[in-house]
Design a protein around this motif. Structure first.
Motif, PDB file in Angstrom:
ATOM      1  N   LYS A   1     -23.625  18.420 -32.342  1.00  8.51           N
ATOM      2  CA  LYS A   1     -22.309  18.779 -32.726  1.00  8.51           C
ATOM      3  C   LYS A   1     -22.140  18.571 -34.132  1.00  8.51           C
ATOM      4  CE  LYS A   1     -17.482  17.541 -32.141  1.00  8.51           C
ATOM      5  NZ  LYS A   1     -17.200  17.261 -33.600  1.00  8.51           N
ATOM      6  N   ASP A   2     -21.136  19.403 -34.825  1.00  2.51           N
ATOM      7  CA  ASP A   2     -20.798  19.508 -36.152  1.00  2.51           C
ATOM      8  C   ASP A   2     -19.958  18.151 -36.321  1.00  2.51           C
ATOM      9  OD1 ASP A   2     -20.238  19.754 -38.863  1.00  2.51           O
ATOM     10  OD2 ASP A   2     -19.247  21.534 -38.570  1.00  2.51           O
ATOM     11  N   MET A   3     -20.542  17.059 -37.284  1.00  2.53           N
ATOM     12  CA  MET A   3     -19.565  15.912 -37.185  1.00  2.53           C
ATOM     13  C   MET A   3     -18.591  15.888 -38.550  1.00  2.53           C
ATOM     14  SD  MET A   3     -22.157  12.901 -35.721  1.00  2.53           S
ATOM     15  CE  MET A   3     -23.225  13.341 -37.096  1.00  2.53           C
ATOM     16  N   GLY A   4     -18.708  17.081 -39.273  1.00  4.32           N
ATOM     17  CA  GLY A   4     -17.714  17.190 -40.486  1.00  4.32           C
ATOM     18  C   GLY A   4     -18.593  16.468 -41.517  1.00  4.32           C
ATOM     19  N   PHE A   5     -19.969  16.173 -41.435  1.00  3.93           N
ATOM     20  CA  PHE A   5     -20.764  15.749 -42.634  1.00  3.93           C
ATOM     21  C   PHE A   5     -22.122  16.067 -42.124  1.00  3.93           C
ATOM     22  CE2 PHE A   5     -21.091  11.918 -40.032  1.00  3.93           C
ATOM     23  CZ  PHE A   5     -22.207  11.524 -40.402  1.00  3.93           C
ATOM     24  N   ASN A   6     -22.961  16.078 -43.022  1.00  2.32           N
ATOM     25  CA  ASN A   6     -24.464  16.333 -42.565  1.00  2.32           C
ATOM     26  C   ASN A   6     -25.381  15.022 -42.535  1.00  2.32           C
ATOM     27  OD1 ASN A   6     -27.048  17.302 -42.291  1.00  2.32           O
ATOM     28  ND2 ASN A   6     -27.200  18.619 -44.082  1.00  2.32           N
TER      29      ASN A   6
ATOM     30  N   ASN B   1      -8.222  11.537 -44.836  1.00  2.00           N
ATOM     31  CA  ASN B   1      -8.539  12.625 -44.078  1.00  2.00           C
ATOM     32  C   ASN B   1      -7.360  13.280 -43.153  1.00  2.00           C
ATOM     33  OD1 ASN B   1      -7.865  10.790 -41.802  1.00  2.00           O
ATOM     34  ND2 ASN B   1     -10.106  10.704 -40.965  1.00  2.00           N
ATOM     35  N   GLU B   2      -7.629  14.267 -42.726  1.00  2.00           N
ATOM     36  CA  GLU B   2      -6.581  15.068 -42.072  1.00  2.00           C
ATOM     37  C   GLU B   2      -5.949  14.246 -40.942  1.00  2.00           C
ATOM     38  OE1 GLU B   2      -8.237  19.764 -42.222  1.00  2.00           O
ATOM     39  OE2 GLU B   2      -9.253  18.232 -40.914  1.00  2.00           O
ATOM     40  N   THR B   3      -6.511  13.593 -40.230  1.00  2.00           N
ATOM     41  CA  THR B   3      -5.843  12.863 -39.196  1.00  2.00           C
ATOM     42  C   THR B   3      -5.029  11.850 -39.779  1.00  2.00           C
ATOM     43  OG1 THR B   3      -7.586  13.125 -37.675  1.00  2.00           O
ATOM     44  CG2 THR B   3      -6.112  11.307 -37.207  1.00  2.00           C
ATOM     45  N   ALA B   4      -5.248  11.061 -40.830  1.00  2.00           N
ATOM     46  CA  ALA B   4      -4.297  10.124 -41.544  1.00  2.00           C
ATOM     47  C   ALA B   4      -3.276  11.025 -42.296  1.00  2.00           C
ATOM     48  CB  ALA B   4      -5.163   9.588 -42.517  1.00  2.00           C
TER      49      ALA B   4
ATOM     50  N   LYS C   1     -11.533  17.259 -44.937  1.00  2.00           N
ATOM     51  CA  LYS C   1     -11.494  17.654 -43.477  1.00  2.00           C
ATOM     52  C   LYS C   1     -11.903  16.585 -42.613  1.00  2.00           C
ATOM     53  CE  LYS C   1     -11.952  22.695 -44.191  1.00  2.00           C
ATOM     54  NZ  LYS C   1     -12.583  23.852 -43.843  1.00  2.00           N
ATOM     55  N   ASP C   2     -11.510  16.377 -41.658  1.00  2.00           N
ATOM     56  CA  ASP C   2     -11.935  15.396 -40.649  1.00  2.00           C
ATOM     57  C   ASP C   2     -13.428  15.268 -40.329  1.00  2.00           C
ATOM     58  OD1 ASP C   2      -9.478  14.209 -40.079  1.00  2.00           O
ATOM     59  OD2 ASP C   2      -9.176  15.413 -38.224  1.00  2.00           O
ATOM     60  N   PHE C   3     -14.060  14.095 -40.453  1.00  2.00           N
ATOM     61  CA  PHE C   3     -15.379  13.843 -40.040  1.00  2.00           C
ATOM     62  C   PHE C   3     -15.635  12.607 -39.242  1.00  2.00           C
ATOM     63  CE2 PHE C   3     -14.559  11.412 -44.007  1.00  2.00           C
ATOM     64  CZ  PHE C   3     -15.116  10.199 -43.718  1.00  2.00           C
ATOM     65  N   ASN C   4     -16.475  12.577 -38.279  1.00  2.00           N
ATOM     66  CA  ASN C   4     -16.653  11.701 -37.315  1.00  2.00           C
ATOM     67  C   ASN C   4     -17.725  10.474 -38.205  1.00  2.00           C
ATOM     68  OD1 ASN C   4     -16.943  14.299 -35.470  1.00  2.00           O
ATOM     69  ND2 ASN C   4     -15.852  12.465 -34.450  1.00  2.00           N
TER      70      ASN C   4
ATOM     71  N   ARG D   1     -18.032   8.927 -28.758  1.00  2.00           N
ATOM     72  CA  ARG D   1     -17.196   8.438 -27.566  1.00  2.00           C
ATOM     73  C   ARG D   1     -15.597   8.143 -27.810  1.00  2.00           C
ATOM     74  NH1 ARG D   1     -22.045   6.258 -25.725  1.00  2.00           N
ATOM     75  NH2 ARG D   1     -22.149   6.279 -23.402  1.00  2.00           N
ATOM     76  N   GLU D   2     -15.598   8.023 -29.272  1.00  2.00           N
ATOM     77  CA  GLU D   2     -14.145   7.738 -30.001  1.00  2.00           C
ATOM     78  C   GLU D   2     -13.650   8.895 -30.551  1.00  2.00           C
ATOM     79  OE1 GLU D   2     -13.121   4.593 -29.608  1.00  2.00           O
ATOM     80  OE2 GLU D   2     -15.309   3.660 -28.803  1.00  2.00           O
ATOM     81  N   PRO D   3     -12.251   8.911 -30.256  1.00  2.00           N
ATOM     82  CA  PRO D   3     -11.770  10.049 -31.021  1.00  2.00           C
ATOM     83  C   PRO D   3     -11.756   9.995 -32.575  1.00  2.00           C
ATOM     84  CG  PRO D   3     -10.073   8.698 -29.949  1.00  2.00           C
ATOM     85  CD  PRO D   3     -11.423   8.353 -29.652  1.00  2.00           C
ATOM     86  N   LEU D   4     -11.423  11.256 -33.247  1.00  2.00           N
ATOM     87  CA  LEU D   4     -11.383  11.030 -34.773  1.00  2.00           C
ATOM     88  C   LEU D   4     -10.031   9.996 -35.102  1.00  2.00           C
ATOM     89  CD1 LEU D   4     -11.606  14.700 -35.828  1.00  2.00           C
ATOM     90  CD2 LEU D   4     -12.912  12.710 -36.796  1.00  2.00           C
ATOM     91  N   ALA D   5     -10.317   9.168 -35.893  1.00  2.00           N
ATOM     92  CA  ALA D   5      -9.306   8.296 -36.215  1.00  2.00           C
ATOM     93  C   ALA D   5      -9.034   8.314 -37.758  1.00  2.00           C
ATOM     94  CB  ALA D   5     -10.041   6.900 -36.227  1.00  2.00           C
ATOM     95  N   PRO D   6      -7.868   7.975 -38.230  1.00  2.00           N
ATOM     96  CA  PRO D   6      -7.286   7.993 -39.609  1.00  2.00           C
ATOM     97  C   PRO D   6      -8.339   7.312 -40.705  1.00  2.00           C
ATOM     98  CG  PRO D   6      -5.741   6.634 -38.280  1.00  2.00           C
ATOM     99  CD  PRO D   6      -6.931   7.229 -37.421  1.00  2.00           C
ATOM    100  N   MET D   7      -8.519   7.956 -41.601  1.00  2.00           N
ATOM    101  CA  MET D   7      -9.725   7.187 -42.631  1.00  2.00           C
ATOM    102  C   MET D   7      -8.974   7.412 -44.067  1.00  2.00           C
ATOM    103  SD  MET D   7     -12.153   5.921 -43.638  1.00  2.00           S
ATOM    104  CE  MET D   7     -13.541   5.913 -42.337  1.00  2.00           C
TER     105      MET D   7
END
Length: 802
Positions: A458-463, A565-568, A599-602, A607-613
């Motif tokens: 899965k694309d996690m928003g970073f490599n 990040n976008e979530t924050a 952009k949001d990155f994991n 198992r955890e949803p994207l959280a504010p960073m």
């Protein structure tokens, strides 16, 4: 008489060598699987249960609820809770307390063996509450004196190449005075949620700032605390008294509602998924699943014995008839057939024990356990093995024994034996059960594999590929980080380099801070994760900047800026980073300007949803940098690592070079899933194998019962293929019924498992079709081999006796 039964049983088993081999093979596989899974499950269920006072030991857990209703639990308490509770509450007999301050450089007096270890300190109660085996030293005094340390036997060997080390000294880089070894602990069991390599005495921390802190600390949550209650104490009432004690003494500065609960030590392993700061979290659901699987595999082996013994009735019919005519009673025949079952089960058990002995080292490596099966193994396991042998022998042997014993001599001499009529006979129902379980296991294995593949790709928003993370373990290296980073970047194999306080996939705790938008009124603000980074972080990790700008290299002004990040941004109500101010209340209040949105990155397990960073510049008041991360070419990585090591040593000669590749670290998030995937795969293969043996037995019996019918059909012109289809179709119907039963059960089980992941696959219909077709194909091959043999037999042989 028993000796005669035994001789007769052995003669009968050797006479039917093929059936006996299949029975022994099936039971051996069943017992081996059962024993390995039983050892694993027993080890899990006895986590932390080796302490003498296990039933009276409780962990203090803080339970906080924010004004918005968000509840969090953490495995920690303030210093004074354990200190005052023991003195003021008679129900508490003793308390163990420890805290880890970070890592430090540890060596022997000659500096010949140097390595990093956690700096964990504990009070003397640690050795009196818990029963970790002390090989040397006095458990009542080992942690009382300042500058005292106890070590595990493994660490003693690592430092001094011997375990006879009491009285020797250990040097650490945070203290000029050496620490005297006052005890040696036996290495911690794998099924203990508490483990360390060195434990320093709490009295060694004698600084004024620490003393001032602990004298008023009721609510910090920094200390892992365990209480030993008296036998008649009520844990809930003790917890209520502790909460009253805290309310009377603590300064209620936070608006969060907090209280403390007492968690039984035995519950820590399986019931801590919602408690922050817990290690070695187990999943009790999987233990039940594995237990059921182990029992099912053994049950399938028993079913095979029944079916194969039934298939051999035709060959033993005349023997049984002669015994009856000669005066053998029903009870004598039952005893004879049960003796055969016990003998065969005993042989299978011996072979299984040998197999377990061979497989255990590999199984331990795979599961990261320390399982053993020998004279020192817990007596409950051996009692379970004896019980399993008795149950298996009775279960597998009773049905054939009772049936054969009640048959009339005339029936036996004419070989006219009917065992169940129609498609729902007991034997066929058991085959349905076998294949239903097999299909469930195939589906489970496939879905677990697909989910693991999904999280890996899965694309996690970073490599995360080709990222080399190097620990910063000394102040000298931290102060010279800019210089070292510059030197790293000059290496030919290094593409980009960054420094940060934590990294995505972090195995340490990523700090959380309260954040609120100045323009939006909020009492406490939102909980958000925080990373301290430099201007190269986004480029090195290949994280996309959605809006605004990045940090500027060397900018002093950017020390008071952040990127979110976008979530924050969504939680803070920020749509554009127009130098908007956000506040971070806490011990060190911090107001910062938002200059960018990424952009949001994991940065956690999927198992955890994207959280504010919040990404703060490296010179921030929240957390100092702790890692270098370099994107490297892995072609000649050993040379790159050696060069990096040399560069670090030019700054700090005592610095130990520690590194890991980030993709490998991320794999650890799903280590347990990989173990389950492998277990499901192996079990499904074994289940199918044993089920096919049972199907072979039924096919053999069916062919034996219809031998004359097949002969007549062949004389009348029936082809081999038509006879194969005739014998196969009824059994393939059983596989179809098994699939219909298995599909909903498998879907429900795997749907529930997938709910553990915030990011998950959708269960596709083709997985069920594939499992059903696989089972059908394997069954057809098994049936076909025996059916072809029956169809190609000379009909003259089967008809001439009539």
């Amino acid at each position: 008489m028993f000796k005669n039964y035994l001789k007769t049983a052995w003669r009968s088993l050797t006479k039917s060598a093929i059936f006996s081999f299949i029975n022994v093979f099936g039971l051996t596989i069943g017992f081996t699987s059962f024993l390995l899974i039983a050892l694993y499950v027993f080890d899990e269920f006895t986590f932390d249960a080796f302490h003498k006072n296990t039933n009276n030991i409780y962990r203090v857990v803080a339970d906080e609820t924010t004004p918005e209703g968000k509840e969090t639990k953490s495995a920690g308490a303030g210093y004074q809770i354990s200190q005052k509770a023991v003195a003021d509450l008679p129900e508490i007999k003793d308390a163990a307390r420890f805290i880890t301050f970070g890592r430090l450089n540890v060596s022997n007096a000659e500096n010949t063996n140097v390595f990093y270890e956690d700096f964990t300190v504990a009070n003397p109660g640690f050795l009196t509450v818990f029963d970790f085996k002390l090989l040397q030293g006095d458990r009542h005094t080992a942690l009382t004196q300042p500058h005292a340390v106890i070590v595990t036997e493994e660490t003693a060997q690592k430092l001094f190449n011997t375990t006879d080390v009491v009285g020797k000294v250990v040097k650490i880089d945070r203290d000029s005075l050496p620490y005297k070894i006052t005890g040696v602990l036996k290495n911690f069991p794998a099924n203990s949620h508490i483990a360390f390599n060195l434990l320093f005495s709490e009295s060694s921390i004698d600084g004024e700032s620490f003393k001032n802190f602990i004298n008023s600390d009721w609510t910090s949550g920094e200390f892992s605390t365990y209480l030993l209650l008296s036998d008649k104490a009520d844990a809930k009432k003790v917890a209520a008294k502790i909460n009253a004690l805290v309310s009377a003494n603590a300064n209620a500065e936070s608006s969060d509602k907090s209280s403390y609960i007492l968690q039984p030590l035995k519950a820590v392993h399986f019931y801590s998924n919602d408690i922050e700061g817990s290690a070695n979290k187990g999943n009790i659901t999987y233990m039940y699943v594995f237990s059921v699987i182990a029992l099912f595999i053994l049950l399938i082996a028993c079913i095979n014995y029944m079916n194969l013994t039934t298939a051999g009735f035709a060959k033993r019919a005349k023997e049984i008839a002669v015994r009856k005519v000669a005066g053998a009673s029903k009870q004598m025949l039952v005893k004879q057939f049960l003796t055969e079952a016990f003998l065969l089960t005993a042989i299978a058990l011996v072979l299984a024990l040998l197999l377990v002995e061979i497989l255990l080292p590999f199984f331990n490596t795979f599961t990261e356990k320390q399982l053993t099966l020998g004279f020192h193994t817990d007596y409950r396991i051996w009692l379970g093995i004896v019980a399993a042998v008795v149950v298996v022998a009775l279960l597998s042997g009773s049905y054939p024994a009772l049936f054969q014993a009640r048959l009339k001599p005339l029936q036996l001499l004419k070989s006219k034996i009917n065992i169940g009529k129609g498609n729902l006979s007991l034997r066929k129902s058991l085959v349905v059960f076998q294949f239903a379980l097999s299909i469930i296991m195939i589906i489970a294995t496939t879905i677990v594999y697909l989910q693991i593949q999904y999280v890996n790709t899965k694309d996690m928003g970073f490599n995360k590929e080709q990222l080399l993370v190097v620990d910063i373990n000394s102040g000298k290296v931290r102060n010279k980080a800019a210089t070292i980073k510059n030197e790293f970047s000059k290496l030919a194999q290094v593409k980009e380099v960054t420094v940060s306080s934590r990294v995505p996939g972090e195995w340490k705790v990523i700090p959380k801070i309260k954040v609120k938008n100045e323009k939006i009124q909020s009492v406490e603000g939102e909980d958000m994760y925080f990373l301290g980074v430099d201007d190269q972080f986004l480029k090195t990790y290949q994280i996309s900047l959605a809006k605004g700008r990045n940090f500027l290299r060397g900018s002093i002004a950017d020390s008071s800026t952040v990127i979110i990040n976008e979530t924050a941004a969504k939680e803070l109500g920020i749509t554009e980073p127009k130098e908007q101010l956000i506040e971070m209340p806490g011990d060190e209040p911090f107001t910062a300007r938002v200059i960018g949105i990424v952009k949001d990155f994991n940065f956690q397990s999927l198992r955890e949803p994207l959280a504010p960073m919040i990404l703060g510049y490296q010179n921030n008041p929240v957390q100092a940098i702790d890692y270098f991360t370099a994107r490297v070419n892995t072609k000649d990585v050993s040379k790159t690592l050696a060069a990096m090591n040399d560069m670090l040593h030019t700054v700090d000669q005592n610095h130990l070079f520690e590194y890991h590749f980030l993709d490998k670290q991320w794999d650890l998030f799903y280590r347990e899933d990989h173990i389950r995937e492998t277990i499901f795969m192996i079990v499904s293969m074994l289940t199918i194998l044993i089920a096919c043996l049972g199907l072979f037995g039924l096919t053999t019996y069916e062919a034996a019962q219809r031998i004359k019918e097949i002969g007549i059909r062949k004389v009348l012109g029936a082809s081999v293929s038509s006879i194969v289809i005739l014998l196969s179709k009824s059994f393939l119907k059983l596989v179809g019924i098994a699939a219909i039963l298995a599909f909903p059960i498998a879907w429900l089980a795997m749907h529930k498992w997938l709910q553990e992941f915030a990011y998950r696959i959708h269960v596709q219909w083709w997985v069920f079709v594939l499992a059903g077709l696989t089972a059908a194909a394997i069954a057809f091959v098994t049936i076909g081999l025996q059916a072809v043999k029956a169809a190609m037999a000379n009909p003259v042989k089967s008809l001439r006796s009539e």
